[in-house]
Write a protein that holds these residues in place. Structure first.
Motif, short mmCIF file in Angstrom:
data_model
loop_
_atom_site.label_atom_id
_atom_site.label_comp_id
_atom_site.label_asym_id
_atom_site.label_seq_id
_atom_site.Cartn_x
_atom_site.Cartn_y
_atom_site.Cartn_z
N ASP A 27 0.81 -1.22 0.00
CA ASP A 27 0.00 0.00 0.00
C ASP A 27 0.84 1.27 0.00
O ASP A 27 0.35 2.33 -0.41
N MET B 106 3.56 1.40 -1.74
CA MET B 106 4.21 1.38 -3.05
C MET B 106 3.25 1.70 -4.18
O MET B 106 3.61 2.38 -5.15
N THR B 107 2.00 1.23 -4.06
CA THR B 107 1.05 1.40 -5.16
C THR B 107 -0.37 1.24 -4.60
O THR B 107 -0.57 1.30 -3.39
N PHE C 243 -1.59 -1.12 -14.11
CA PHE C 243 -0.94 -1.76 -12.98
C PHE C 243 -0.49 -3.18 -13.28
O PHE C 243 -0.14 -3.95 -12.39
N LEU D 12 1.14 -5.21 -10.07
CA LEU D 12 2.09 -4.54 -9.19
C LEU D 12 1.80 -4.80 -7.71
O LEU D 12 2.70 -5.15 -6.95
N TYR D 13 0.57 -4.64 -7.32
CA TYR D 13 0.22 -4.79 -5.91
C TYR D 13 0.53 -6.21 -5.43
O TYR D 13 1.12 -6.41 -4.36
N TYR E 171 4.35 -6.74 -5.03
CA TYR E 171 4.91 -6.13 -3.83
C TYR E 171 4.41 -6.83 -2.56
O TYR E 171 5.13 -6.88 -1.56
#
Length: 352
Positions: free
Chosen positions: A58, A60-61, A69, A81-82, A85
């Motif tokens: 959260d 980070m993106t 994304f 992406l989420y 990470y």
């Protein structure tokens, strides 16, 4: 700005031992025991520091599935992406424990913060230096936050133009940073040696009057050793216990034996670089006797003339210097001379 960086009791810069950083990244596989083993292995392999990354998905993106994304064209192709990470992040509650383990082993421990809350968290741990990732070089508010801590900063420069690096450096300096190192970096995973452009390292150092190193994502150890040979003061390399362990970064990380070999090669390179030196060193002194000099190569009687047939420049080096050959030619032997005698001035008489 200074050409040197002080991290703890280590002075980093030209002429100092290369500061070698093992990047843990996501190679802990969300297992604290694995992370602790990585710290121990890094110390045994000769690292000077272990580096973490301080973020959450959260920070980070955002958790979003639209096309923006979804990662394209990299090792993590088609990953969200989420989700990436979420898999890769290092739990913040591990940080103090890993720092203590590292410090007990004689390693520095620091991290890359990715937002203001991470900077504040790391400041609470009193890390000795902050690292700025290549992707965050353009996050000027974050750079200001980091600079305001007063801590030394190491900033990677992957993807950045010279103008972007200048803006980032200017931002750090204006916000109070006085100790900065830059890392040449190619932000590809893995990176090709042909795309490394290591000659940028001395240019960066001259352009910004700071120590410069390499954050390396190539496979193997050749590139970081070459970087040290042209002036890199810091080497950062991803580190894993085994590339066979699945993980976002394992494919381009070094295993302990490889990292240890890299450290040894770097130390050998440093020793070989030495300093500007001409003339005879200690190891060459014995060899000096086997350079060329003038010797009598045929038996001569007193009064015989020196000619190309009886005087030659040969090894070893016990006779007169070869610069005197022309001066001696045509003069006479002052006494009988045995074949194989080194020529000396007392054997040379006047010209007839």
């Amino acid at each position: 700005m200074s050409n040197f960086l002080q991290i703890g009791n280590r002075r980093i810069g030209p002429g100092e031992p290369t500061y070698i950083v093992a990047e843990m990244s996501a190679n802990h596989s969300q297992d604290l025991d694995e992370a602790i083993k990585i710290v121990h292995a890094a110390a045994e392999a000769g690292a000077d520091a272990i580096k973490l990354q301080t973020y959450t998905p959260d920070t980070m993106t955002i958790d979003c599935d639209n096309e923006y994304f979804t990662i394209k064209g990299t090792l993590w192709n088609d990953r969200n992406l989420y989700d990436l990470y979420k898999e890769a992040y290092t739990p913040w509650e591990w940080h103090p424990k890993l720092q203590q383990v590292a410090n007990d082993l004689g390693l520095d421990c620091f991290s890359t913060p990715f937002d203001d809350t991470a900077v504040e968290f790391l400041e609470g741990m009193d890390v000795p230096v902050h690292k700025i990732a290549s992707f965050e070089t353009v996050d000027l508010p974050l750079l200001r936050k980091i600079a305001q801590t007063g801590k030394p900063v190491i900033m990677s420069t992957g993807m950045a133009t010279l103008a972007e690096i200048d803006e980032a450096v200017g931002t750090l300096r204006e916000a109070g940073n006085r100790q900065l190192a830059l890392l040449k970096c190619t932000s590809a995973y893995p990176a090709s040696p042909a795309e490394m452009n290591l000659t940028t390292i001395p240019h960066l150092s001259a352009a910004f009057s700071v120590p410069v190193g390499l954050s390396d994502h190539t496979l193997g150890t050749t590139v970081p050793v070459a970087a040290v040979a042209i002036g890199a003061c810091i080497i950062e390399k991803h580190f894993t216990l085994s590339r066979s362990t699945p993980g976002p970064d394992s494919a381009f990380s070094l295993e302990p034996a490889e990292f240890k070999a890299m450290v040894a090669a770097v130390r050998t390179t440093e020793a070989a670089l030495g300093q500007v030196s001409y003339g005879v060193n200690i190891e060459e002194a014995k060899s000096r006797a086997y350079r060329r000099s003038l010797f009598v190569v045929e038996e001569m009687k007193q009064g015989d003339r020196f000619t190309a047939a009886n005087v030659r420049s040969i090894r070893p080096g016990h006779g007169l210097h070869t610069r005197y050959l022309k001066e001696i030619m045509g003069r006479c032997a002052s006494r009988d001379i045995a074949r194989g005698a080194p020529l000396a001035w007392d054997l040379v008489g006047d010209a007839p």
